[in-house]
Design an enzyme around this catalytic site. Structure first.
Site, short mmCIF file in Angstrom:
data_model
loop_
_atom_site.label_atom_id
_atom_site.label_comp_id
_atom_site.label_asym_id
_atom_site.label_seq_id
_atom_site.Cartn_x
_atom_site.Cartn_y
_atom_site.Cartn_z
N ASN A 1 0.80 -1.24 -0.03
CA ASN A 1 0.01 0.19 -0.04
C ASN A 1 0.84 1.44 0.14
O ASN A 1 0.66 2.05 -0.90
CB ASN A 1 -0.94 0.03 1.36
CG ASN A 1 -2.05 0.93 1.00
OD1 ASN A 1 -2.56 1.14 0.02
ND2 ASN A 1 -2.43 1.75 2.25
N SER B 1 7.21 10.56 8.96
CA SER B 1 6.98 9.94 10.33
C SER B 1 8.22 10.05 10.95
O SER B 1 9.28 9.85 10.41
CB SER B 1 6.18 8.67 10.34
OG SER B 1 6.24 8.20 11.73
N LYS C 1 8.01 4.38 5.10
CA LYS C 1 7.91 5.82 4.76
C LYS C 1 9.42 6.41 4.40
O LYS C 1 9.54 7.31 3.53
CB LYS C 1 7.76 6.70 6.24
CG LYS C 1 6.14 6.19 6.47
CD LYS C 1 5.26 7.10 6.03
CE LYS C 1 3.79 6.88 5.93
NZ LYS C 1 3.09 7.99 5.69
N PHE D 1 5.47 14.12 14.71
CA PHE D 1 5.93 13.18 15.69
C PHE D 1 4.32 12.64 16.15
O PHE D 1 3.78 12.13 15.20
CB PHE D 1 6.71 14.06 16.74
CG PHE D 1 8.13 13.73 16.17
CD1 PHE D 1 8.46 14.32 15.02
CD2 PHE D 1 9.02 13.28 16.99
CE1 PHE D 1 9.93 14.31 14.82
CE2 PHE D 1 10.24 13.09 16.59
CZ PHE D 1 10.66 13.52 15.55
N TYR E 1 6.76 -0.35 8.80
CA TYR E 1 6.01 0.89 8.65
C TYR E 1 6.86 2.14 8.34
O TYR E 1 6.84 2.84 7.41
CB TYR E 1 5.26 1.24 9.71
CG TYR E 1 4.60 2.61 9.96
CD1 TYR E 1 3.71 3.23 8.96
CD2 TYR E 1 5.00 3.56 10.78
CE1 TYR E 1 3.00 4.47 9.03
CE2 TYR E 1 4.49 4.93 10.89
CZ TYR E 1 3.65 5.33 9.90
OH TYR E 1 3.13 6.44 9.76
P1 NAD Z 1 -5.73 7.42 8.55
O1 NAD Z 1 -5.62 5.99 8.46
O2 NAD Z 1 -6.85 8.08 9.37
O3 NAD Z 1 -5.75 7.88 6.96
C1 NAD Z 1 -5.35 7.64 5.80
C2 NAD Z 1 -6.22 7.69 5.01
O4 NAD Z 1 -5.86 7.22 3.61
C3 NAD Z 1 -7.66 6.88 5.12
O5 NAD Z 1 -8.75 7.63 4.71
C4 NAD Z 1 -7.65 5.73 4.08
O6 NAD Z 1 -9.01 5.21 3.66
C5 NAD Z 1 -6.89 6.10 3.07
N1 NAD Z 1 -6.17 5.46 2.31
C6 NAD Z 1 -5.11 4.47 2.70
N2 NAD Z 1 -4.62 3.77 1.49
C7 NAD Z 1 -5.20 4.24 0.37
C8 NAD Z 1 -5.11 3.76 -1.02
N3 NAD Z 1 -4.29 2.92 -1.34
N4 NAD Z 1 -5.72 4.82 -2.01
C9 NAD Z 1 -6.94 5.30 -1.34
N5 NAD Z 1 -6.95 5.84 -0.22
C10 NAD Z 1 -6.27 5.20 0.96
O7 NAD Z 1 -4.28 7.76 9.17
P2 NAD Z 1 -4.06 9.06 9.38
O8 NAD Z 1 -3.94 8.83 11.18
O9 NAD Z 1 -4.92 10.03 9.31
O10 NAD Z 1 -2.48 9.42 9.12
C11 NAD Z 1 -2.41 9.94 7.74
C12 NAD Z 1 -0.89 9.96 7.31
O11 NAD Z 1 -0.03 10.52 8.35
C13 NAD Z 1 -0.48 8.69 7.09
O12 NAD Z 1 0.42 8.26 5.82
C14 NAD Z 1 0.25 8.24 8.29
O13 NAD Z 1 1.24 7.25 8.18
C15 NAD Z 1 0.89 9.42 8.69
N6 NAD Z 1 1.41 9.65 10.15
C16 NAD Z 1 0.34 9.82 11.02
C17 NAD Z 1 0.77 9.91 12.51
C18 NAD Z 1 -0.34 9.82 13.45
O14 NAD Z 1 0.11 10.27 14.53
N7 NAD Z 1 -1.47 9.70 13.25
C19 NAD Z 1 2.09 10.36 12.84
C20 NAD Z 1 3.01 10.22 11.81
C21 NAD Z 1 2.90 9.94 10.36
N1 UFG Z 2 0.78 4.04 25.30
C1 UFG Z 2 0.30 3.78 26.63
N2 UFG Z 2 -0.75 2.99 26.56
C2 UFG Z 2 -1.54 2.67 25.59
C3 UFG Z 2 -1.19 3.47 24.50
C4 UFG Z 2 0.13 3.97 24.28
O1 UFG Z 2 1.06 3.65 27.61
O2 UFG Z 2 -2.81 2.36 25.72
C5 UFG Z 2 2.03 4.73 25.39
C6 UFG Z 2 3.18 4.10 24.40
O3 UFG Z 2 3.71 3.31 24.97
C7 UFG Z 2 3.92 5.43 23.97
C8 UFG Z 2 3.05 6.52 24.01
O4 UFG Z 2 1.86 6.14 24.91
O5 UFG Z 2 5.24 5.56 24.99
C9 UFG Z 2 2.46 7.07 22.66
O6 UFG Z 2 2.08 6.00 21.99
P1 UFG Z 2 1.38 6.07 20.57
O7 UFG Z 2 1.00 4.64 20.20
O8 UFG Z 2 0.08 7.00 20.75
O9 UFG Z 2 2.14 6.46 19.83
P2 UFG Z 2 3.69 6.09 19.30
O10 UFG Z 2 4.62 7.30 19.74
O11 UFG Z 2 3.96 4.64 19.31
O12 UFG Z 2 3.65 6.49 17.49
C10 UFG Z 2 3.88 7.48 16.98
C11 UFG Z 2 2.80 7.67 15.61
C12 UFG Z 2 3.47 6.56 14.81
C13 UFG Z 2 5.01 6.65 14.51
C14 UFG Z 2 5.56 6.59 15.78
C15 UFG Z 2 7.07 6.68 15.47
O13 UFG Z 2 1.55 7.62 16.22
O14 UFG Z 2 2.79 6.95 13.51
O15 UFG Z 2 5.36 7.82 16.85
O16 UFG Z 2 7.73 5.80 16.47
F1 UFG Z 2 5.31 5.66 13.61
#
Ligand code: NAD
Ligand code: UFG
Length: 329
Positions: A92, A117, A145, A169, A141
């Site tokens: 994907n 990320s 990226k 972050f 993952y």
């Molecule tokens: P999300 O899953 O809510 O959003 C991703 C969207 O992309 C969804 O709506 C999904 O349906 C769509 N999608 C996925 N694959 C597709 C495809 N092949 N074609 C068309 N649509 C597709 O995720 P999010 O939390 O909003 O994250 C968005 C982006 O940010 C992601 O690339 C994720 O890796 C990145 N990111 C998120 C975080 C975080 O903390 N949420 C941190 C770092 C990076």
């Molecule tokens: N945590 C808990 N309990 C929970 C969920 C999370 O203690 O139920 C802690 C985790 O151990 C971590 C912190 O809360 O220390 C944050 O956890 P998240 O899962 O919310 O986020 P991460 O830091 O693991 O992940 C984030 C982004 C990812 C990215 C990653 C990079 O969401 O997209 O940082 O390491 F890949």
């Protein structure tokens, strides 16, 4: 000219749709709704339900609309799942990027802003983390990226495509009035999981380890508001429009907060006791991840609006309280 928001029905994408519209941009969304929600995109936005790995879908969109730039959020993004099913992530994420860059070349679209990320860094060599620090992802993952970033670099050298890669972050929070927010059906993120306790969906929040070498023993992360993330995308696009060169920027607040500090902030915001259970460490969790975001502040002129954890969590709480079951689609 419009911007194409790929993944605009997802959590971060849907906030970007609104922020780009607020800045007067015409927005078009493509999303396959695998994890996104149709209801998160306003009715007046042109919406294509489709997969970006399908070049015909992209050609149709680029032919039917005058598109200036692509904002790319599509991805599978569950760290744990990526370890179990690495090929799903390369399919994907990496194939999605190939398909998108090919379609951009075919249709002469020359700007892309990409969701990268903190996972590209892996276990950091130092805190705060700079864009120039080593990148050694510790899961598929993060690797996907990093590959996507490198693909953009090589393609931009050869073809007239400029990119900005934004390494987020920990993204948290919701639209201020709580009308859209985070609704991942399989939720792993700390803030929505904490708020499930005052919502009555779980009896306590499990803290994954309290024996890390940090001030209170729990992991430290850099939380940044989803609308501040979206504003950075608008700034990045204007940077490219004004002739800025392709580059990578961290997006974080620059301040680290422990899991216990986040729980305490959520207690204040929700007025709920939020009981805690101390669990085992989650494999692969670094003790501290904090961004150095000076580059985004200096070059993109990014200036986050939400600075306290209470500010961030209160917007998430407004969303979850008013949508306890998330979106209804
Ligand atoms: P999300 O899953 O809510 O959003 C991703 C969207 O992309 C969804 O709506 C999904 O349906 C769509 N999608 C996925 N694959 C597709 C495809 N092949 N074609 C068309 N649509 C597709 O995720 P999010 O939390 O909003 O994250 C968005 C982006 O940010 C992601 O690339 C994720 O890796 C990145 N990111 C998120 C975080 C975080 O903390 N949420 C941190 C770092 C990076
Ligand atoms: N945590 C808990 N309990 C929970 C969920 C999370 O203690 O139920 C802690 C985790 O151990 C971590 C912190 O809360 O220390 C944050 O956890 P998240 O899962 O919310 O986020 P991460 O830091 O693991 O992940 C984030 C982004 C990812 C990215 C990653 C990079 O969401 O997209 O940082 O390491 F890949």
């Amino acid at each position: 000219m419009a911007v194409l928001i790929c993944g605009g029905a997802g959590y971060i994408g849907s906030h970007n749709v609104r922020v780009f519209m607020k800045h007067g941009e015409e927005v078009i969304v493509v999303d396959n709704l695998v994890t996104g929600h149709r209801a998160s995109v306003p009715d007046n936005v042109k919406f294509y339900e489709g997969d970006i790995r399908n070049g015909e879908v992209l050609d149709k969109i680029f032919t039917e609309n005058k598109i200036d730039a692509v904002i790319h959020f599509c991805a599978c993004s569950l760290v744990g799942e990526s370890v179990e099913k690495p090929l799903k992530y390369f399919d994907n994420n990496v194939w999605g990027m190939i398909s998108l860059l090919e379609a951009m070349q075919r249709n002469n679209i020359d700007k892309i802003i990409f969701s990268s990320s903190a996972a590209t860094y892996g276990e950091p060599d130092r805190i705060p983390i700079l864009e120039s620090d080593n990148t050694n992802p510790t899961n598929p993952y993060g690797e996907s990226k990093l590959i996507m970033e490198k693909m953009m670099k090589w393609v931009s050298n050869q073809h007239k495509i400029n990119y900005v890669s934004l390494r987020y972050f920990n993204v948290a929070g919701a639209w201020k009035d709580g009308s859209i927010g985070e609704d991942h059906r399989y939720e792993t993120h700390l803030v929505p999981l904490i708020l499930q306790v005052p919502l009555g969906k779980r009896p306590h929040i499990t803290v994954y380890g309290d024996d890390y070498p940090t001030k209170d023993g729990t992991c430290i992360r850099d939380y940044v508001h989803v609308c501040d993330i979206a504003e950075a995308h608008v700034l990045a696009l204007n940077y490219l429009r004004n002739g800025g060169k392709s580059d990578i920027f961290n997006l974080g607040s620059g301040d680290g907060y422990s899991v216990m500090e986040m729980i305490n902030a959520a207690r204040k915001v929700s007025g709920h006791a939020i009981p805690v259970e101390i669990g085992a460490r989650r494999p692969g969790d670094p003790a501290r991840l904090v961004a150095d975001s000076h580059k985004a502040r200096e070059i993109l002129k990014w200036s986050p609006e939400y600075v306290t954890m209470e500010d961030i969590i209160s917007t998430a709480w407004a969303w979850h309280k008013s949508h306890p079951q998330g979106y209804t689609d």
